[in-house]
Design an enzyme around this catalytic site. Sequence first.
Site, PDB file in Angstrom:
ATOM      1  N   ARG A 144       0.865  -1.194   0.000  1.00 29.10           N
ATOM      2  CA  ARG A 144       0.000   0.000   0.000  1.00 29.10           C
ATOM      3  C   ARG A 144       0.887   1.224   0.000  1.00 29.10           C
ATOM      4  O   ARG A 144       1.775   1.362   0.852  1.00 29.10           O
ATOM      5  CB  ARG A 144      -0.891  -0.015   1.234  1.00 29.10           C
ATOM      6  CG  ARG A 144      -1.685   1.276   1.514  1.00 29.10           C
ATOM      7  CD  ARG A 144      -2.728   1.513   0.463  1.00 29.10           C
ATOM      8  NE  ARG A 144      -3.771   2.444   0.886  1.00 29.10           N
ATOM      9  CZ  ARG A 144      -3.673   3.779   0.850  1.00 29.10           C
ATOM     10  NH1 ARG A 144      -2.534   4.350   0.445  1.00 29.10           N
ATOM     11  NH2 ARG A 144      -4.689   4.525   1.220  1.00 29.10           N
ATOM     12  N   ASP A 149      -3.800   8.789  -0.925  1.00 29.99           N
ATOM     13  CA  ASP A 149      -5.082   8.104  -1.037  1.00 29.99           C
ATOM     14  C   ASP A 149      -5.617   8.389  -2.432  1.00 29.99           C
ATOM     15  O   ASP A 149      -5.915   9.541  -2.763  1.00 29.99           O
ATOM     16  CB  ASP A 149      -6.042   8.634   0.036  1.00 29.99           C
ATOM     17  CG  ASP A 149      -6.989   7.569   0.539  1.00 29.99           C
ATOM     18  OD1 ASP A 149      -6.946   6.445   0.005  1.00 29.99           O
ATOM     19  OD2 ASP A 149      -7.786   7.856   1.463  1.00 29.99           O
ATOM     20  N   GLU A 152     -11.249   5.842  -5.199  1.00 29.03           N
ATOM     21  CA  GLU A 152     -11.620   4.434  -5.064  1.00 29.03           C
ATOM     22  C   GLU A 152     -12.266   3.893  -6.337  1.00 29.03           C
ATOM     23  O   GLU A 152     -13.165   4.513  -6.908  1.00 29.03           O
ATOM     24  CB  GLU A 152     -12.606   4.269  -3.900  1.00 29.03           C
ATOM     25  CG  GLU A 152     -12.020   4.585  -2.539  1.00 29.03           C
ATOM     26  CD  GLU A 152     -10.979   3.565  -2.133  1.00 29.03           C
ATOM     27  OE1 GLU A 152     -11.248   2.364  -2.206  1.00 29.03           O
ATOM     28  OE2 GLU A 152      -9.882   4.007  -1.728  1.00 29.03           O
ATOM     29  N   ARG A 192      -1.755  -5.579   4.421  1.00 29.36           N
ATOM     30  CA  ARG A 192      -0.892  -4.965   3.416  1.00 29.36           C
ATOM     31  C   ARG A 192       0.295  -4.306   4.118  1.00 29.36           C
ATOM     32  O   ARG A 192       0.212  -3.949   5.288  1.00 29.36           O
ATOM     33  CB  ARG A 192      -1.663  -3.916   2.604  1.00 29.36           C
ATOM     34  CG  ARG A 192      -2.873  -4.451   1.890  1.00 29.36           C
ATOM     35  CD  ARG A 192      -3.658  -3.335   1.197  1.00 29.36           C
ATOM     36  NE  ARG A 192      -4.118  -2.329   2.151  1.00 29.36           N
ATOM     37  CZ  ARG A 192      -4.941  -1.325   1.829  1.00 29.36           C
ATOM     38  NH1 ARG A 192      -5.369  -1.182   0.574  1.00 29.36           N
ATOM     39  NH2 ARG A 192      -5.317  -0.452   2.750  1.00 29.36           N
TER      40      ARG A 192
END
Length: 288
Positions: A144, A149, A152, A192
Amino acid sequence: MRWPSWLTKPSTSAKDDTSGEAVVSAQTSDLSKPPVSSSDASNNNAWSPFVSLNVVVPSLVLTATTLGFLRFYKTYLRRIPNTSHIKPELYRRRSLFGYVTSVGDGDNFRLFHTPGGRLAGWGWLPWRRVKGMKQLQNKTIHIRLAGVDAPECAHFGRPAQPYSAEALSWLRSYIANRYVRAYIHRRDQYDRVVATVSVRRWLLFRRDVSLEMLNRGLATVYEAKFGSEFGDKEQAYRDAEARAKKAKIGMWAEPGLVGRILGEKKQELESPRAYKTRMAAKESNRKK
C-alpha cells in the site's frame, strides 16, 4: 707397595654410600612425581596435531566466515514470500527490492521480492525470471503506497469515484512489470505493507511514486486520525498536492472554456477519505 686391605675399605664404602644416597635421592624424586600412564601419553600424542596454530587459526577463520555468510544470506538474500513472513523488527529499518506483478487499485499493488536484484540473477538467469511465473498470488507481498489516497475504484458493491480509472491506469503504466524499491513502514489492518515506493526512471534517477501521483492530481494526501505513514516526506507530499490544486490538474481540474460555454459545472470533489466514510455509514444504516 701394596696397601693393607683394611685401609682401603673406608674409601670404598664412602663411595658406595655416596652412590647409594644418589640412588635413594633419585628414587625419592621419582616417587614425588605422579606416574604417567600409557593412555595419557597416547591422548597427548593424539591431540597434539589439533592444538597446533596451523590448524586452530584456519578453523576459526572458516567458522567465522561461514557464520557471517549465513547471517548475510538471512538478512539480505533470503526471499520473503508474503506479508506474514516479514519480521516486525524489519519495519522502518529495511527496504524490499522486487518486481511488480500486478496493480489492483490506484494506490496498491503486488510485489514479488527479489533480494539482491540483478546482481543475484533476478530477471536474466533462466530460473530467476519472474515474468511469466505461474501461481504468484501466494508468493507476493501486498503493498500500500504510503502518504497518499487515490480515488476508489468500484468494488464491494460500491460505485467508482471520479478519476479512479485514471489513477489506476497511470499507476499501471508507471510501475507494472518493473522493479521497484519499497521502504516498509508497517502492516495495516488489511494485511498490506504500507511503504514508500521508488522506481528507477531513465536509468539513473529514482522517483517517489506517491509524490508523482500527487504532482499529477491523481491522489490526495492520506488523511486519517490513526495509521498515517509519510516517512520523512509529509511536507513534500502536502506541497505537491497544493501545486496540483493550484494548477488545476487531474482531479482538481475545472471545465474548459467550451465546457463552461455549454454550461458544464465543476464537479464537487469528494476526497477518497470522505468517500469511504460516507460509504461505511451508508452500509451501516442498511444493516440496521
